[in-house]
Design a protein around this motif. Sequence first.
Motif, PDB file in Angstrom:
ATOM      1  N   THR A  87       0.828  -1.204   0.000  1.00 55.31           N
ATOM      2  CA  THR A  87       0.000   0.000   0.000  1.00 55.31           C
ATOM      3  C   THR A  87       0.862   1.255   0.000  1.00 55.31           C
ATOM      4  O   THR A  87       0.602   2.211  -0.748  1.00 55.31           O
ATOM      5  CB  THR A  87      -0.929   0.012   1.227  1.00 55.31           C
ATOM      6  N   LEU A  88       1.899   1.263   0.830  1.00 57.26           N
ATOM      7  CA  LEU A  88       2.798   2.417   0.879  1.00 57.26           C
ATOM      8  C   LEU A  88       3.536   2.601  -0.443  1.00 57.26           C
ATOM      9  O   LEU A  88       3.694   3.726  -0.936  1.00 57.26           O
ATOM     10  CB  LEU A  88       3.804   2.253   2.024  1.00 57.26           C
TER      11      LEU A  88
ATOM     12  N   THR B 140       1.256   4.055  -2.952  1.00 57.20           N
ATOM     13  CA  THR B 140       0.969   5.444  -2.609  1.00 57.20           C
ATOM     14  C   THR B 140       2.084   6.362  -3.073  1.00 57.20           C
ATOM     15  O   THR B 140       1.840   7.463  -3.584  1.00 57.20           O
ATOM     16  CB  THR B 140       0.765   5.595  -1.087  1.00 57.20           C
TER      17      THR B 140
ATOM     18  N   VAL C 275       3.014  12.654   0.375  1.00 57.58           N
ATOM     19  CA  VAL C 275       2.877  11.430   1.172  1.00 57.58           C
ATOM     20  C   VAL C 275       3.462  11.632   2.566  1.00 57.58           C
ATOM     21  O   VAL C 275       2.862  11.243   3.574  1.00 57.58           O
ATOM     22  CB  VAL C 275       3.564  10.244   0.478  1.00 57.58           C
TER      23      VAL C 275
ATOM     24  N   MET D  81      -4.901   5.089  -0.479  1.00 58.21           N
ATOM     25  CA  MET D  81      -4.496   3.993   0.407  1.00 58.21           C
ATOM     26  C   MET D  81      -5.680   3.077   0.705  1.00 58.21           C
ATOM     27  O   MET D  81      -5.524   1.862   0.815  1.00 58.21           O
ATOM     28  CB  MET D  81      -3.921   4.564   1.702  1.00 58.21           C
TER      29      MET D  81
ATOM     30  N   ALA E 109      -5.101  -0.845  -0.259  1.00 58.16           N
ATOM     31  CA  ALA E 109      -4.979  -1.839   0.817  1.00 58.16           C
ATOM     32  C   ALA E 109      -5.743  -3.140   0.495  1.00 58.16           C
ATOM     33  O   ALA E 109      -5.168  -4.234   0.575  1.00 58.16           O
ATOM     34  CB  ALA E 109      -5.440  -1.247   2.141  1.00 58.16           C
TER      35      ALA E 109
ATOM     36  N   PHE F 240      -8.167   4.113   6.658  1.00 64.11           N
ATOM     37  CA  PHE F 240      -7.915   5.014   5.529  1.00 64.11           C
ATOM     38  C   PHE F 240      -9.159   5.737   5.003  1.00 64.11           C
ATOM     39  O   PHE F 240      -9.172   6.974   4.902  1.00 64.11           O
ATOM     40  CB  PHE F 240      -7.237   4.245   4.388  1.00 64.11           C
TER      41      PHE F 240
END
Length: 250
Positions: free
Chosen positions: A42-43, A46, A55, A146, A150, A197
């Motif tokens: 997810t990061l 992003t 971010v 996000m 996810a 999120f």
Amino acid sequence: MDIATLIGLVGGFGLIVTTVLMGGNAGGFVDPPSLVVVVGGTLAATFVMFPLKTVIGTAKVAMKTILFKSQDPQDMIRLITSLADTARKESLVALEKVNIDDAYLKKGVMLVVDGSSESLVRSVMEIELDFMKQRHRAGQGVFKGMGTMAPAFGMIGTLIGLVNMLQNLSDPSSIGPAMAVALLTTFYGAVLANVVFLPLATKLEQRSEEDALFMQIMIEGVASLQKGDHPTVVKEKLQAFLSPALREES
């Protein structure tokens, strides 16, 4: 401080943990590799979707959902009405000596005191309002992104787990545990998206709307000051921005 955000986060995770514990096998819901796939993936996505600065600034934006000082629009209306009364009894120049804590309102009033045209004052204040909305949309976009990524990485992790499971069908006793681990990534992704999120993105959107409402009240209030409207007229005009319930409280 907005206690509702804390209640929601703690309550959401609390209910999930309680349900897991009631099932009697809490250890079965802990799988570091699955968590790495969901959180790390997810990061990573992003960072691909948004600039690095945006971010990194997300943590500060997230705190706005908790460390948020609620403002009463009636207080702002009373302040502007008081300014209108001062300007009417004395002059617009007298507003220069009035202590105004809000930087946005003070900028508008000072422009009026300096003799700027109504169109210029409104243009300057509306430009700042537009850029405020743009900045807030960037923060909301990160959390919405996000919230989308996810569950997607949860599914990716599940597919990885299923592939590994299907490659070891020779041992029937391992199929059940392997399937459980494979499904954990979907579980992690769904929890993070729907408990953290997406709710945070919605809360930030609400905060942005509240800020925009205050700024719109100030824009119209400054315009009324410049026109020399009577304080009663100023108050009634600004009350129109509020819902009937809030107007009744004034």
